[in-house]
Design a protein around this motif. Structure first.
Motif, PDB file in Angstrom:
ATOM      1  N   TYR A  67       0.806  -1.209   0.000  1.00 36.80           N
ATOM      2  CA  TYR A  67       0.000   0.000   0.000  1.00 36.80           C
ATOM      3  C   TYR A  67       0.844   1.267   0.000  1.00 36.80           C
ATOM      4  O   TYR A  67       0.288   2.376   0.057  1.00 36.80           O
ATOM      5  CB  TYR A  67      -0.950   0.003   1.194  1.00 36.80           C
ATOM      6  CG  TYR A  67      -2.056  -1.030   1.082  1.00 36.80           C
ATOM      7  CD1 TYR A  67      -2.806  -1.136  -0.082  1.00 36.80           C
ATOM      8  CD2 TYR A  67      -2.346  -1.891   2.130  1.00 36.80           C
ATOM      9  CE1 TYR A  67      -3.814  -2.083  -0.204  1.00 36.80           C
ATOM     10  CE2 TYR A  67      -3.351  -2.833   2.024  1.00 36.80           C
ATOM     11  CZ  TYR A  67      -4.081  -2.926   0.854  1.00 36.80           C
ATOM     12  OH  TYR A  67      -5.087  -3.862   0.738  1.00 36.80           O
ATOM     13  N   TYR A  70      -0.411   2.917  -4.206  1.00 37.54           N
ATOM     14  CA  TYR A  70      -1.835   2.567  -4.183  1.00 37.54           C
ATOM     15  C   TYR A  70      -2.619   3.537  -5.055  1.00 37.54           C
ATOM     16  O   TYR A  70      -2.319   4.732  -5.108  1.00 37.54           O
ATOM     17  CB  TYR A  70      -2.329   2.626  -2.733  1.00 37.54           C
ATOM     18  CG  TYR A  70      -3.811   2.410  -2.555  1.00 37.54           C
ATOM     19  CD1 TYR A  70      -4.373   1.145  -2.695  1.00 37.54           C
ATOM     20  CD2 TYR A  70      -4.654   3.473  -2.219  1.00 37.54           C
ATOM     21  CE1 TYR A  70      -5.744   0.943  -2.512  1.00 37.54           C
ATOM     22  CE2 TYR A  70      -6.021   3.274  -2.034  1.00 37.54           C
ATOM     23  CZ  TYR A  70      -6.554   2.011  -2.184  1.00 37.54           C
ATOM     24  OH  TYR A  70      -7.897   1.823  -2.010  1.00 37.54           O
ATOM     25  N   SER A  72      -6.703   4.214  -5.538  1.00 38.07           N
ATOM     26  CA  SER A  72      -8.092   3.891  -5.224  1.00 38.07           C
ATOM     27  C   SER A  72      -8.940   3.922  -6.484  1.00 38.07           C
ATOM     28  O   SER A  72      -8.767   4.789  -7.351  1.00 38.07           O
ATOM     29  CB  SER A  72      -8.637   4.900  -4.203  1.00 38.07           C
ATOM     30  OG  SER A  72     -10.039   4.761  -4.086  1.00 38.07           O
ATOM     31  N   TRP A 263     -17.690   6.805   2.401  1.00 37.54           N
ATOM     32  CA  TRP A 263     -16.396   6.992   3.051  1.00 37.54           C
ATOM     33  C   TRP A 263     -16.524   7.433   4.501  1.00 37.54           C
ATOM     34  O   TRP A 263     -15.588   7.295   5.279  1.00 37.54           O
ATOM     35  CB  TRP A 263     -15.574   8.037   2.290  1.00 37.54           C
ATOM     36  CG  TRP A 263     -15.210   7.616   0.906  1.00 37.54           C
ATOM     37  CD1 TRP A 263     -15.083   6.341   0.432  1.00 37.54           C
ATOM     38  CD2 TRP A 263     -14.930   8.482  -0.203  1.00 37.54           C
ATOM     39  NE1 TRP A 263     -14.738   6.351  -0.892  1.00 37.54           N
ATOM     40  CE2 TRP A 263     -14.638   7.649  -1.319  1.00 37.54           C
ATOM     41  CE3 TRP A 263     -14.898   9.863  -0.364  1.00 37.54           C
ATOM     42  CZ2 TRP A 263     -14.305   8.162  -2.564  1.00 37.54           C
ATOM     43  CZ3 TRP A 263     -14.561  10.377  -1.610  1.00 37.54           C
ATOM     44  CH2 TRP A 263     -14.275   9.542  -2.696  1.00 37.54           C
ATOM     45  N   GLY A 284      -9.180   1.272   4.972  1.00 35.60           N
ATOM     46  CA  GLY A 284     -10.249   1.913   4.219  1.00 35.60           C
ATOM     47  C   GLY A 284     -10.571   3.314   4.679  1.00 35.60           C
ATOM     48  O   GLY A 284     -11.308   4.008   4.013  1.00 35.60           O
ATOM     49  N   GLU A 287      -9.681   7.002   2.239  1.00 36.88           N
ATOM     50  CA  GLU A 287     -10.261   7.532   0.992  1.00 36.88           C
ATOM     51  C   GLU A 287     -10.477   9.033   1.077  1.00 36.88           C
ATOM     52  O   GLU A 287     -10.789   9.554   2.115  1.00 36.88           O
ATOM     53  CB  GLU A 287     -11.588   6.844   0.716  1.00 36.88           C
ATOM     54  CG  GLU A 287     -11.439   5.361   0.402  1.00 36.88           C
ATOM     55  CD  GLU A 287     -10.798   5.091  -0.925  1.00 36.88           C
ATOM     56  OE1 GLU A 287     -10.562   6.046  -1.663  1.00 36.88           O
ATOM     57  OE2 GLU A 287     -10.535   3.932  -1.240  1.00 36.88           O
TER      58      GLU A 287
END
Length: 287
Positions: A67, A70, A72, A263, A284, A287
């Motif tokens: 990560y 990364y 998204s 989110w 998570g 974001e």
């Protein structure tokens, strides 16, 4: 400042900590503020900054190497390093502040060699998420993950340096009344390890709140807005910061032109860790 150990996260290796200690000593002496400007923010000690850096990496990427690079599916840019610093593809921009080029400049100034492709790059070479992940196990992204894995202390120092510089600018650009309120809350939060973690993590997570591009219906969601939302009389400043941050983030979602509600639960879990420093925060939440 209160000294304590409050993160159950593996430590940075000793060899890396030698470089970390040198960077910390350099950061202890920030530039003297200009006349009429507030003094620079105090710095946490090296051990505390180590813990905060690892917690930020845990918040942004679960502390996992993969990560460190990364992209998204919900964003038009990759997020890189322990702080998930944004890097826009060539010719693109968005309302959010790009940070990765500034990190590269910082590494160069410290004499850290970059991979040839990165040294010669004039911007993010992957135009979209598909091409990024098609190249995920290729030499460019492997070498980038190695660089980012080898420079954890330097990235932590970069986050602290940016916070010190930009928080002073935040105060200078605010009205007299706002500046007094902001400075008072900063002082209260810097009195504890948890408060310093809240300041560094949230400012890296959602910015300072000073950019006019980062507004929905004229209202921002950065550090400035959270500090102004806080009560000046709360007994537990980090817990009050967590409450205010949750309020500001809920307001952002309510004002957003597109649905951002998916989110919000992760964001709220993350800011609650400021009041409960032992809380595990999922990847998570970034974001």
């Amino acid at each position: 400042m209160t000294q304590c150990t409050f993160f159950a996260i593996r430590p940075i290796p000793d060899a890396m900590m030698k470089h970390f200690a040198l960077l910390f000593l350099l950061l202890l002496g920030p530039p003297i503020a200009a006349a009429g400007q507030p003094p620079p923010a105090a710095a946490p000690d090296a051990a505390l900054l180590n813990q905060i850096a690892l917690r930020i990496w845990h918040n942004e990427g679960a502390g996992k190497r993969e990560y460190l690079t990364y992209w998204s599916k919900n964003e038009p840019f990759p997020s890189l390093g322990i702080g998930h610093f944004l890097w826009y593809p060539k010719g693109r921009s968005d309302r959010f502040e790009e940070q990765f080029p500034a990190l590269l400049d910082s590494l160069k100034l410290q004499g850290i060699p970059l991979p040839d492709w990165l040294s010669n790059s004039d911007g993010c070479p992957w135009p979209d998420r598909q091409s990024f992940y098609a190249d995920f196990d290729g030499p460019r992204l492997r070498s980038l993950r190695q660089l980012l894995s080898d420079t954890l202390p330097q990235q932590a120092a970069f986050i602290l340096q940016r916070f010190n510089q930009r928080s002073q600018q935040m105060l200078a650009d605010s009205s007299a009344a706002e500046s007094a309120a902001l400075e008072g809350q900063l002082k209260r939060l810097r009195q504890s390890a948890t408060g310093f973690y809240a300041l560094l993590d949230y400012s890296n997570f959602k910015g300072l709140g000073t950019s006019q591009n980062e507004r929905y219906q004229g209202l921002g969601w950065g550090l400035k807005q959270v500090l102004l939302e806080m009560s000046a009389t709360a007994d537990n400043p980090p817990a009050e910061f967590a409450r205010a941050a949750g309020q500001v983030l809920r307001r952002r979602v309510a004002n957003a032109p597109k649905d951002e509600s998916r989110w919000l639960p992760g964001w709220i879990r993350r800011v609650q860790s400021y009041a409960e420093p032992g809380t595990t925060v999922s990847a998570g939440a970034s974001e």
